[in-house]
Enzyme design. Structure first.
Site, mmCIF file in Angstrom:
data_model
loop_
_atom_site.group_PDB
_atom_site.id
_atom_site.type_symbol
_atom_site.label_atom_id
_atom_site.label_comp_id
_atom_site.label_asym_id
_atom_site.label_seq_id
_atom_site.Cartn_x
_atom_site.Cartn_y
_atom_site.Cartn_z
ATOM 1 N N LYS A 282 39.636 52.985 46.411
ATOM 2 C CA LYS A 282 41.536 52.787 45.463
ATOM 3 C C LYS A 282 41.835 54.037 45.594
ATOM 4 O O LYS A 282 41.671 55.125 46.210
ATOM 5 C CB LYS A 282 40.457 53.476 44.219
ATOM 6 C CG LYS A 282 39.789 51.556 43.341
ATOM 7 C CD LYS A 282 38.740 51.926 42.432
ATOM 8 C CE LYS A 282 38.462 51.037 41.586
ATOM 9 N NZ LYS A 282 39.370 49.584 41.338
ATOM 10 N N ARG A 356 31.756 41.676 39.941
ATOM 11 C CA ARG A 356 30.900 40.171 40.146
ATOM 12 C C ARG A 356 30.043 39.840 40.435
ATOM 13 O O ARG A 356 29.185 39.561 40.627
ATOM 14 C CB ARG A 356 32.409 39.702 40.096
ATOM 15 C CG ARG A 356 32.843 39.806 41.768
ATOM 16 C CD ARG A 356 33.819 39.114 41.710
ATOM 17 N NE ARG A 356 35.207 40.082 41.234
ATOM 18 C CZ ARG A 356 36.388 39.066 40.840
ATOM 19 N NH1 ARG A 356 37.272 38.047 41.565
ATOM 20 N NH2 ARG A 356 37.465 39.726 40.797
HETATM 21 N N1 BES Z 1 36.444 48.279 37.942
HETATM 22 C C1 BES Z 1 37.037 47.814 38.211
HETATM 23 C C2 BES Z 1 38.453 46.979 37.505
HETATM 24 C C3 BES Z 1 38.795 47.697 36.612
HETATM 25 C C4 BES Z 1 40.138 48.387 37.716
HETATM 26 C C5 BES Z 1 38.999 47.931 35.004
HETATM 27 C C6 BES Z 1 40.796 49.516 36.455
HETATM 28 C C7 BES Z 1 40.031 48.895 34.453
HETATM 29 C C8 BES Z 1 41.199 49.706 34.847
HETATM 30 C C9 BES Z 1 36.792 46.710 39.618
HETATM 31 O O1 BES Z 1 35.525 46.899 39.888
HETATM 32 C C10 BES Z 1 37.948 46.461 40.238
HETATM 33 O O2 BES Z 1 38.496 47.266 40.869
HETATM 34 N N2 BES Z 1 38.546 44.802 40.010
HETATM 35 C C11 BES Z 1 39.710 44.611 41.255
HETATM 36 C C12 BES Z 1 39.730 43.429 41.648
HETATM 37 C C13 BES Z 1 40.726 42.735 42.573
HETATM 38 C C14 BES Z 1 40.186 43.740 43.655
HETATM 39 C C15 BES Z 1 39.971 41.913 42.446
HETATM 40 C C16 BES Z 1 40.645 45.010 40.077
HETATM 41 O O3 BES Z 1 41.119 44.168 39.552
HETATM 42 O O4 BES Z 1 42.244 45.104 40.683
HETATM 43 MN MN MN Z 2 36.067 47.509 41.961
#
Ligand code: BES
Ligand code: MN
Ligand code: ZN
Length: 496
Positions: A282, A356
């Site tokens: 990230k 997931r």
């Molecule tokens: N934990 C995150 C989702 C999230 C991000 C919740 C920011 C709240 C605030 C999750 O694990 C994630 O990183 N999801 C990705 C999925 C994508 C790679 C398809 C996302 O939402 O960017």
């Molecule tokens: Mn994630």
């Protein structure tokens, strides 16, 4: 905090803080009585206009020790606002009012308070007295929470006892107990959410579950280790923790307090104790907030806490998939293919779509309980925050009756969810050339395709998914976990 339901006149009940109301511009009976004894001190507040007209505004009035002999030190005059039907409030109004009163009192020096509800009632059909008490207790317990575990300079509230003065003390008593239990569950979810990732690890969550069970004979806890997960074939869950030095834990809590034959409801929580994104790292901005990526798990813990505290007559199983998502030389890489417990193979195109991956194996594990329903709770997608913001939790379900029950529970608990589509048209976004399914579905409808992914593992029971990415915590100056959706979950479980 202790709650008491009492009957009696305002001049007889001893307390450090008397809470009285004004509604539709008029003082209620207890407030009137005080006003008479205090030479019109309360009506002057109204006349001066210092107490604003919107529900939840408050004014403090100090009680002089002479010439009156009132058994209080202070009065909190609370504005209940205006209503179309005399003294009848909506649940939402009452929640606002009690939350405001509770916030002021917990910031005061009062160690106890007495709330005089007089003729106030709710628009809800039937159990108004009980519901009012539930909301009141919940408000006071929630407002007493302070995060102190890693902060040395926090003053904790002195308030320890709240008396609720009303006519129907029998129902009020039941309501107070229930509201206090739900408040406790919400606060415990907030605490777990707020703890930093270096304290709240998968092992920490496991030890929390063990101590919850130790204190409650109706609750049993089992921890599934990585070694055991390997035997179960949980290749998907294990692929997430591969890059971390922290061992993943599958935490199973069984609360049995109904007929042995009654099938349990199962709650499944995403417990990523820190989400760096893994090799699909990230960006740095606000990455600290990914300590909240276990808020789904925290809400499942909170719901169990509440059920146990109120001795709810239900059978509920909680499954928490706890892991830390880190990059390292051993971490799963984009393009890696893993085999889930269901036997379906998964191409991990993005290691940041890890929620997931842990949930799918937990959802397959849930089958062994022959569940009446399975509800998973997860901070799953940033896309859900874009779709719904921070007011509603995203709800997906393969069963319309279950969806309706959860939406209703959310409304009742003031912890709202909003249903999103789970149509077949979206499923093909998860096609992969190298596995049965890909773990991401492209830029479009990211929250929907995440739910579609989970739906491939939940065909054997009525299932719903709650995406709490927008509702589980607040950012900015009030950064902290909200405890949502503990209220929704408990309401749902009690209704069923
Ligand atoms: N934990 C995150 C989702 C999230 C991000 C919740 C920011 C709240 C605030 C999750 O694990 C994630 O990183 N999801 C990705 C999925 C994508 C790679 C398809 C996302 O939402 O960017
Ligand atoms: Mn994630
Ligand atoms: Zn995540």
């Amino acid at each position: 905090m202790d709650f008491l339901a009492k009957k009696g006149s305002i001049s007889k009940i001893k307390t450090q803080c008397a809470v009285v109301f004004v509604i539709n511009g008029k003082l209620l009976d207890s407030a009137k009585e005080l006003d008479a004894q205090l030479c019109g001190a309360l009506s002057s507040v109204l006349k001066s206009g210092d107490l604003e007209k919107s529900a939840g505004k408050t004014a403090w009035i100090s009680v002089p020790s002479s010439p009156t002999k009132l058994p209080y030190e202070r009065i909190l005059l609370v504005q209940a606002g205006s209503t179309t039907n005399t003294n009848t409030l909506s649940s939402l109004q009452w929640q606002k009012i009690t939350a405001a009163a509770a916030a002021h009192i917990s910031n005061s020096k009062a160690k106890d308070a007495a709330v005089f509800c007089d003729s106030l009632t709710l628009t809800t059909d039937g159990h108004a007295a009980r519901e009012m008490a539930t909301i009141l207790a919940q408000s006071f317990v929630k407002s007493s929470y302070r995060y102190t575990t890693t902060k040395t300079d926090v003053k904790t509230p002195l308030l320890k006892k709240v008396s609720y003065v009303c006519n129907d003390t029998k129902n009020a008593k039941l309501g107070l107990a229930q509201g206090a239990a739900i408040g406790l569950g919400i606060n415990s979810a907030r605490e777990l959410g707020n703890l930093p990732g270096n304290i709240c690890t998968p092992s920490y969550l496991a030890s929390e579950a063990l101590s919850l069970a130790k204190a409650n004979p109706k609750l049993s806890t089992k921890i599934v280790t990585e070694k055991q997960m390997e035997k179960l074939g949980m290749g998907s869950l294990l692929s997430v923790s591969r890059g971390s030095d922290e061992e993943a834990k599958l935490i199973v809590m069984e609360y049995r307090n109904a007929a042995k034959t009654a099938k349990p409801h199962v709650l499944v929580g995403k417990g990523i104790t820190f989400d760096t994104g893994g090799i699909s790292l990230k960006p740095g901005a606000a990455m600290d907030e990914m300590k909240f990526d276990m808020c789904g798990a925290a809400s499942v813990f909170g719901a169990m806490h509440a059920l146990v505290a109120m001795k709810a007559p239900v059978n509920v199983v909680a499954i928490v998939a706890a892991a830390e998502n880190m990059p390292s030389g051993r971490a799963t890489k984009p393009g890696d293919v893993v085999t889930s417990m269901s036997g379906q193979t998964i191409e991990v195109l993005n290691t940041d779509a890890e929620g997931r991956l842990v949930l799918c194996d937990a959802l397959t594990y849930a089958e062994r309980f022959k569940p009446k329903s399975v509800v998973d709770v997860a901070t799953l997608t940033g896309a859900c925050v874009i779709a719904l913001g921070s007011h509603a939790t995203g709800l997906y379900s393969n069963d319309e009756k279950l969806a309706t029950a959860l939406l209703e529970a959310g409304k009742q608990a003031q912890d709202k969810a909003w249903q999103m589509p789970l149509w077949d048209e979206y499923q093909k976004q998860l096609d992969s050339n190298f596995a049965d399914i890909a773990n991401i579905g492209g830029r479009e409808a990211g929250s929907v395709t995440a739910a579609c992914f989970l739906s491939r593992f939940t065909k054997k029971y009525p299932w719903a998914h709650l995406d709490i990415a927008g509702t589980a915590w607040m950012s900015g100056a009030r950064k902290g976990a909200t405890g949502r959706p503990v209220g929704l979950l408990v309401e749902y479980l009690l209704n069923n």
